[in-house]
Design a protein around this motif. Structure first.
Motif, mmCIF file in Angstrom:
data_model
loop_
_atom_site.group_PDB
_atom_site.id
_atom_site.type_symbol
_atom_site.label_atom_id
_atom_site.label_comp_id
_atom_site.label_asym_id
_atom_site.label_seq_id
_atom_site.Cartn_x
_atom_site.Cartn_y
_atom_site.Cartn_z
ATOM 1 N N LEU A 8 0.846 -1.144 0.029
ATOM 2 C CA LEU A 8 -0.190 0.061 0.027
ATOM 3 C C LEU A 8 0.909 1.290 -0.056
ATOM 4 O O LEU A 8 0.436 2.305 -0.515
ATOM 5 N N PHE A 9 1.973 1.122 0.417
ATOM 6 C CA PHE A 9 2.759 2.502 0.986
ATOM 7 C C PHE A 9 4.132 2.448 0.017
ATOM 8 O O PHE A 9 4.741 3.294 0.356
ATOM 9 N N LEU A 10 4.489 1.419 -0.547
ATOM 10 C CA LEU A 10 5.863 1.155 -1.163
ATOM 11 C C LEU A 10 6.076 2.620 -2.240
ATOM 12 O O LEU A 10 7.081 3.174 -2.087
ATOM 13 N N PRO A 11 5.111 2.693 -3.152
ATOM 14 C CA PRO A 11 5.340 3.943 -4.011
ATOM 15 C C PRO A 11 5.327 5.228 -3.504
ATOM 16 O O PRO A 11 6.225 6.099 -3.683
ATOM 17 N N THR A 12 4.885 5.530 -2.277
ATOM 18 C CA THR A 12 4.835 6.638 -1.342
ATOM 19 C C THR A 12 6.084 6.674 -0.538
ATOM 20 O O THR A 12 6.725 7.912 -0.683
ATOM 21 N N ILE A 13 6.512 5.691 -0.083
ATOM 22 C CA ILE A 13 7.931 5.632 0.425
ATOM 23 C C ILE A 13 8.862 6.048 -0.151
ATOM 24 O O ILE A 13 9.966 6.729 -0.091
ATOM 25 N N ILE A 14 9.036 5.366 -1.341
ATOM 26 C CA ILE A 14 10.128 5.847 -2.621
ATOM 27 C C ILE A 14 9.943 7.180 -3.066
ATOM 28 O O ILE A 14 10.825 7.731 -3.139
ATOM 29 N N LYS A 15 8.886 7.568 -2.978
ATOM 30 C CA LYS A 15 8.402 9.107 -3.863
ATOM 31 C C LYS A 15 9.207 10.079 -2.610
ATOM 32 O O LYS A 15 9.825 11.064 -3.253
ATOM 33 N N GLU A 16 9.085 9.613 -1.372
ATOM 34 C CA GLU A 16 9.492 10.530 -0.494
ATOM 35 C C GLU A 16 11.262 10.543 -0.136
ATOM 36 O O GLU A 16 11.853 11.251 0.597
ATOM 37 N N LEU A 17 11.880 9.557 -1.068
ATOM 38 C CA LEU A 17 13.328 9.664 -1.103
ATOM 39 C C LEU A 17 13.711 10.710 -2.093
ATOM 40 O O LEU A 17 15.030 10.628 -2.318
ATOM 41 N N GLY A 18 12.820 11.485 -2.664
ATOM 42 C CA GLY A 18 13.055 12.365 -3.512
ATOM 43 C C GLY A 18 12.937 12.093 -4.880
ATOM 44 O O GLY A 18 13.527 13.113 -5.886
ATOM 45 N N TYR A 19 12.276 11.154 -5.470
ATOM 46 C CA TYR A 19 11.873 10.910 -6.770
ATOM 47 C C TYR A 19 10.759 11.447 -7.340
ATOM 48 O O TYR A 19 9.444 11.540 -6.468
ATOM 49 N N GLU A 20 10.357 11.418 -8.790
ATOM 50 C CA GLU A 20 9.006 11.820 -9.069
ATOM 51 C C GLU A 20 8.120 10.682 -9.108
ATOM 52 O O GLU A 20 8.629 9.645 -8.747
ATOM 53 N N SER A 21 6.881 11.059 -9.003
ATOM 54 C CA SER A 21 5.891 10.031 -9.054
ATOM 55 C C SER A 21 5.963 8.856 -10.071
ATOM 56 O O SER A 21 6.052 7.755 -9.972
ATOM 57 N N SER A 22 6.491 9.418 -11.554
ATOM 58 C CA SER A 22 6.655 8.204 -12.491
ATOM 59 C C SER A 22 7.780 7.504 -12.220
ATOM 60 O O SER A 22 7.783 6.236 -12.429
ATOM 61 N N GLN A 23 8.946 8.136 -11.530
ATOM 62 C CA GLN A 23 10.020 7.379 -11.239
ATOM 63 C C GLN A 23 9.542 6.425 -9.983
ATOM 64 O O GLN A 23 10.086 5.144 -10.155
ATOM 65 N N ALA A 24 9.014 6.935 -8.997
ATOM 66 C CA ALA A 24 8.720 6.011 -8.148
ATOM 67 C C ALA A 24 8.018 4.694 -8.417
ATOM 68 O O ALA A 24 7.996 3.695 -7.713
ATOM 69 N N GLN A 25 7.183 5.030 -9.342
ATOM 70 C CA GLN A 25 6.203 3.981 -9.972
ATOM 71 C C GLN A 25 7.185 2.712 -10.528
ATOM 72 O O GLN A 25 7.000 1.518 -10.094
ATOM 73 N N LEU A 26 7.981 3.158 -11.284
ATOM 74 C CA LEU A 26 9.040 2.343 -11.943
ATOM 75 C C LEU A 26 9.893 1.837 -11.001
ATOM 76 O O LEU A 26 10.388 0.453 -11.218
ATOM 77 N N MET A 27 10.464 2.228 -10.087
ATOM 78 C CA MET A 27 11.427 1.808 -9.106
ATOM 79 C C MET A 27 10.875 0.586 -7.901
ATOM 80 O O MET A 27 11.470 0.123 -7.391
ATOM 81 N N THR A 28 9.295 0.267 -8.215
ATOM 82 C CA THR A 28 8.776 -0.533 -7.443
ATOM 83 C C THR A 28 9.131 -1.874 -8.230
ATOM 84 O O THR A 28 9.145 -3.004 -7.515
ATOM 85 N N VAL A 29 9.024 -1.863 -9.349
ATOM 86 C CA VAL A 29 8.953 -2.978 -10.403
ATOM 87 C C VAL A 29 10.127 -4.170 -9.847
ATOM 88 O O VAL A 29 10.027 -5.214 -9.862
ATOM 89 N N PRO A 30 11.568 -3.728 -9.922
ATOM 90 C CA PRO A 30 12.573 -4.656 -9.602
ATOM 91 C C PRO A 30 12.723 -5.194 -8.267
ATOM 92 O O PRO A 30 12.808 -6.534 -8.162
ATOM 93 N N ILE A 31 11.926 -4.701 -7.193
ATOM 94 C CA ILE A 31 11.708 -5.014 -5.821
ATOM 95 C C ILE A 31 10.748 -6.283 -5.928
ATOM 96 O O ILE A 31 10.842 -7.569 -5.610
#
Length: 506
Positions: A307-330
């Motif tokens: 539920l929160f992985l995209p939000t957690i990653i976005k708060e690391l300083g990434y844009e929304s689109s980057q945060a969405q894509l960075m969940t994929v390899p995980i």
């Protein structure tokens, strides 16, 4: 082929084995050697190819539809609906109350209604709810939609988890559970990719990007459910892709599993009839309630991540689109590890070492997150959630398989698994409130609560190991002392996993 008659005599006959006779029998009308000419591995491969892909697709859509609200959030759902942080969290939480409440009733219905009818029907229902969720305009509408999504989705996961136990023996089940459940990991990756693409539709038809996420994914669910009515098989005894003799073999090997092989009473059939006493037995079984704490130790981190992985990653300083894509390899890595770990667990015939090992891995991951300032070391936080997710997804099918391995009797296993998953998924309601907006970007409270539940799960796992070991030794001792003489095979069958001949899986 030689078959044994009820009076112990044998006769030579070329007739094929009566499937219904085997399914009804308490004492085996044949021995396992009567099926020795069959290729067991080939039959299992045939079952895998006919069952797992469709079930995995159903669960992929289920997990996609319940978790895509996290992707919708970073596509401005909260701002467009003018939701406060508390209102958004309530929309997450409300889903789990109805989801938990309807799981046991759904599995009881599944015992009465064919899986090929019940599972696609509830799938159509939640697909419609998901599509309509894309048309809500305020907090009340979104909250109502999430409540009904919980009602309609409730039956799928416990239903399929139980359904698989009617096809595979307990030493084979975790690999199949993992192949089915790894769809959740793929759903996480797929959700990020879909959200990245669908988010670009913002403004099309006068709708926001997050609305298109709900609408298109809901329509996909309804279409897939329509296919599932014709693609799902019910149970081995009626599987048209198996020969009559193969069906008899699959039914036989399931009916006499889980017994000690060191006694003449080893061939004790599992009870299949519907009796309310078996439902009561499930509610009063100590192992189910202890296992729920193990389940919470995995499911709270699972929903926290999903539920929160995209939000957690976005708060690391990434844009929304980057945060969405960075969940994929995980999610992709987690899916692969889930299947590999399940294969190893089935091969060694143990569940607890893998479950506890992965929970310790989760502790490492969340500790990395809680101890690191994301502004100074965002890569360490990303690595922490990566490690945690790669432990969560392999551990979850192990927890499901562990309990299903230790419940004997079709009805008790059905109710027990639904109870485990139903009450256990209240952990999702709790996890929905762990990561509060006011705690960003470190989310110390959220990561800390996840660690607390994981430690509780480890303790519960150790309690189960001690309890199962003691019971197995006690039963072996009673059998050595001639305790079996006090029971008929019928009585042992009715006792299920409480029978002296039954051995718990560690």
């Amino acid at each position: 082929m030689a078959t044994e008659k009820a009076d112990g005599q044998t006769s030579q006959s070329d007739d094929r084995i009566d499937v219904e006779q085997i399914d009804r029998a308490i004492l085996p009308p044949v021995t396992l050697q009567a099926f020795a000419h069959l290729d067991e591995k080939a039959i299992l491969r045939k079952m895998d190819l006919r069952l797992i892909p469709m079930l995995a697709l159903l669960y992929l859509l289920s997990f996609l539809d319940r978790g895509n609200i996290g992707n919708a959030k970073i596509e401005h759902l909260q701002e467009n609906l003018s939701l406060t942080d508390d209102q958004y969290n309530w929309c997450l939480t409300a889903f789990f109350f109805t989801y938990a409440a309807f799981e046991v009733p759904s599995n009881l219905v599944l015992k009465k209604v064919r899986p090929s009818i019940w599972l696609p029907t509830i799938m159509v229902a939640w697909g419609v709810v998901m599509t309509l969720m894309g048309l809500v305009h305020n907090y009340t509408g979104l909250l109502t939609a999430r409540i009904f999504l919980g009602v309609t989705e409730a039956g799928l996961f416990p239903g399929v988890a139980y359904y698989l136990t009617n096809w595979y023996r307990r030493e084979e089940i975790q690999l199949r559970q993992a192949m089915f459940f790894s769809a959740a990991s793929v759903a996480g990756a797929f959700s990020g990719l879909l959200a990245f693409g669908i988010g670009k539709m913002d403004g099309v038809g006068g709708l926001h990007g997050w609305q298109w996420i709900f609408i298109l994914e809901g329509i996909a669910t309804v279409i897939t459910a329509s296919i599932a009515f014709f693609a799902l098989f019910d149970f081995p005894a009626t599987a048209t892709f198996l020969t009559e003799e193969e069906r008899a073999f699959v039914v036989y090997r399931l009916k006499y599993q889980g017994q000690s092989l060191n006694s003449p009473h080893a061939q004790v059939a599992q009870a299949d009839e519907f009796k309310w006493t078996y439902v009561k037995d499930a509610f009063l079984d100590w192992q189910i309630w202890v296992n729920i704490f193990v389940y919470w130790g995995v499911v709270c981190p699972l929903y926290g991540i999903s539920l929160f992985l995209p939000t957690i990653i976005k708060e690391l300083g990434y844009e929304s689109s980057q945060a969405q894509l960075m969940t994929v390899p995980i999610y992709i890595t987690a899916a692969i590890l889930a299947v590999v770990a399940a294969y190893a667990s089935d091969r060694v015939g143990k569940r607890s070492p893998f479950i506890i090992g992965f929970m310790l891995m989760m502790v490492v991951g969340f500790s990395m997150c809680i101890a690191t300032d994301p502004k100074e070391n965002p890569r360490v936080v990303y690595g922490g959630v990566f490690v945690a997710a790669c432990a969560i997804y392999p551990a979850f099918p192990g927890v499901i398989a562990w309990l299903s391995n230790n419940l004997s009797g079709s009805l008790k296993r059905s109710v027990g698994m639904a109870l485990q998953i139903g009450v256990g998924n209240l952990g999702g309601a709790m996890a929905s409130n762990f990561y509060r907006a006011k705690d960003k970007p470190r989310y110390i409270l959220g990561h800390g609560l996840e660690l607390g539940f994981i430690v509780g799960g480890i303790i519960a796992s150790l309690i189960l190991v001690v309890g199962y070991t003691a019971q197995n030794k006690k039963r072996a001792k009673k059998m050595d002392e001639g305790g079996l003489d006090a029971y008929t095979p019928q009585e042992l069958s009715e006792k299920g996993d409480r029978a002296l001949t039954y051995r718990y899986v560690l």
